[in-house]
Design an enzyme around this catalytic site. Structure first.
Site, short mmCIF file in Angstrom:
data_model
loop_
_atom_site.label_atom_id
_atom_site.label_comp_id
_atom_site.label_asym_id
_atom_site.label_seq_id
_atom_site.Cartn_x
_atom_site.Cartn_y
_atom_site.Cartn_z
N GLY A 187 -149.86 81.57 41.97
CA GLY A 187 -149.59 82.95 42.34
C GLY A 187 -149.30 83.21 43.81
N ASP A 188 -149.64 82.25 44.69
CA ASP A 188 -149.40 82.43 46.12
C ASP A 188 -149.10 81.07 46.75
OD1 ASP A 188 -149.14 83.57 48.62
OD2 ASP A 188 -151.28 83.85 48.95
N ALA A 189 -148.17 80.34 46.13
CA ALA A 189 -147.93 78.94 46.49
C ALA A 189 -146.97 78.79 47.67
CB ALA A 189 -147.42 78.17 45.28
N ASN A 193 -150.59 77.31 51.59
CA ASN A 193 -151.56 77.05 50.52
C ASN A 193 -151.27 75.76 49.77
OD1 ASN A 193 -152.93 79.39 51.12
ND2 ASN A 193 -151.78 80.64 49.66
#
Length: 286
Positions: A187-189, A193
């Site tokens: 979801g927040d790659a 991250n």
């Protein structure tokens, strides 16, 4: 509460050193535990969402994630994994692992990880995880229009500009490609991250939910992930081997899936991202 106090209370050990490591993150040396990461949540539900997301993403070991030692409503304490340099072999294994992870699936588009709250966070922005009927309705209601409204309220978009996003949302069933089941996504790659360590790629700081696998691939491309060609090439090959090839035209839909992070950044950081999101929406409309 400080990082020292949080770790000592949550783990019942003496903290012998604390070092700030950017933002709300601290590296903590705890007696008998070595070095840990202590991270303060961005808001209500943030630490619960991160802990649940890491457990969910790491369930099958497809991609390594840090072990969560403890969390409460304010802090989360995790294992520290020292960073190393990007390597082609690690990038390719990550691509294959990410393909497997996505195919673990999710109950619905918008579903939170098991035990995770519906009101979660992506970075500094609130993010709603509520199961939807299909990708198009979920993406419009939970990932595009709420942040457009936030941008309008801040004066970043006028009525005519906001209407561009409304037209795009009306056409999402057509623009989103062939229907496919919801994937288990990070979801927040973005590159920050994607953590290179111990000869592998680890996923950290998730905004995990049931989503479209192309969203993670689009996020990898947004802020310059190292060795991206190796990652995407290995992903495509693995997806084919798993009898779940990416749908034709997925590369042309990258900007469509980048709308959410761009709008979220616009709502938090301002006009530069707002302009970029508007360009992406117009490009997706064709």
């Amino acid at each position: 509460m400080s990082a020292r106090e949080a770790v000592e209370r949550l783990l019942g050990v003496e903290v012998t050193g604390v070092r700030r490591s950017g933002g709300a993150v601290c590296l903590v040396t705890a007696a008998g535990r070595g070095v840990l990461v202590a991270k303060e949540g961005a808001g209500p539900g943030a630490t619960e969402a991160e802990a649940a997301g890491l457990r969910w993403l790491g369930e099958y070991g497809d991609v390594p994630v840090p072990e969560v030692h403890a969390h409460d409503g304010e802090w989360i304490v995790m294992a520290y994994v020292p960073p190393t340099y990007p390597e082609a072999a690690a990038a390719e294994e990550f691509g294959r692992g990410l393909a497997r992870l996505h195919l673990r699936g999710a109950p619905a588009y918008g579903s939170p990880p098991p035990g995770g709250p519906a009101d979660a966070w992506m970075g500094l922005a609130p993010m709603r995880n509520e199961p939807g009927e299909d990708w198009a309705s979920f993406y419009a209601a939970q990932r595009v229009l709420p942040y457009v409204r936030m941008c309008v309220d801040q004066g970043l978009y006028d009525t005519e500009q906001a209407a561009v996003f409304e037209r795009l949302c009306a056409r999402l069933p057509e623009l989103g490609g062939p229907p496919e089941p919801p994937s288990r996504i990070h979801g927040d790659a973005w590159s920050g991250n994607v953590h290179w360590a111990q000869g592998a790629v680890w996923l950290i700081d998730p905004a995990a939910h049931g989503g479209h696998r192309e969203a993670d691939l689009a996020m990898l491309q947004l802020f310059g992930t190292p060795l991206l060609g190796h990652i995407l090439g290995a992903y495509e090959e693995a997806a084919k081997d798993l009898d779940a090839p990416l749908a034709e035209g997925w590369r042309e839909r990258v900007e469509l899936h980048q709308l959410f992070p761009l709008l979220m950044h616009a709502a938090v950081f301002g006009a530069g991202y707002a302009r970029q999101a508007l360009r992406a929406a117009r490009a997706a409309l064709g």
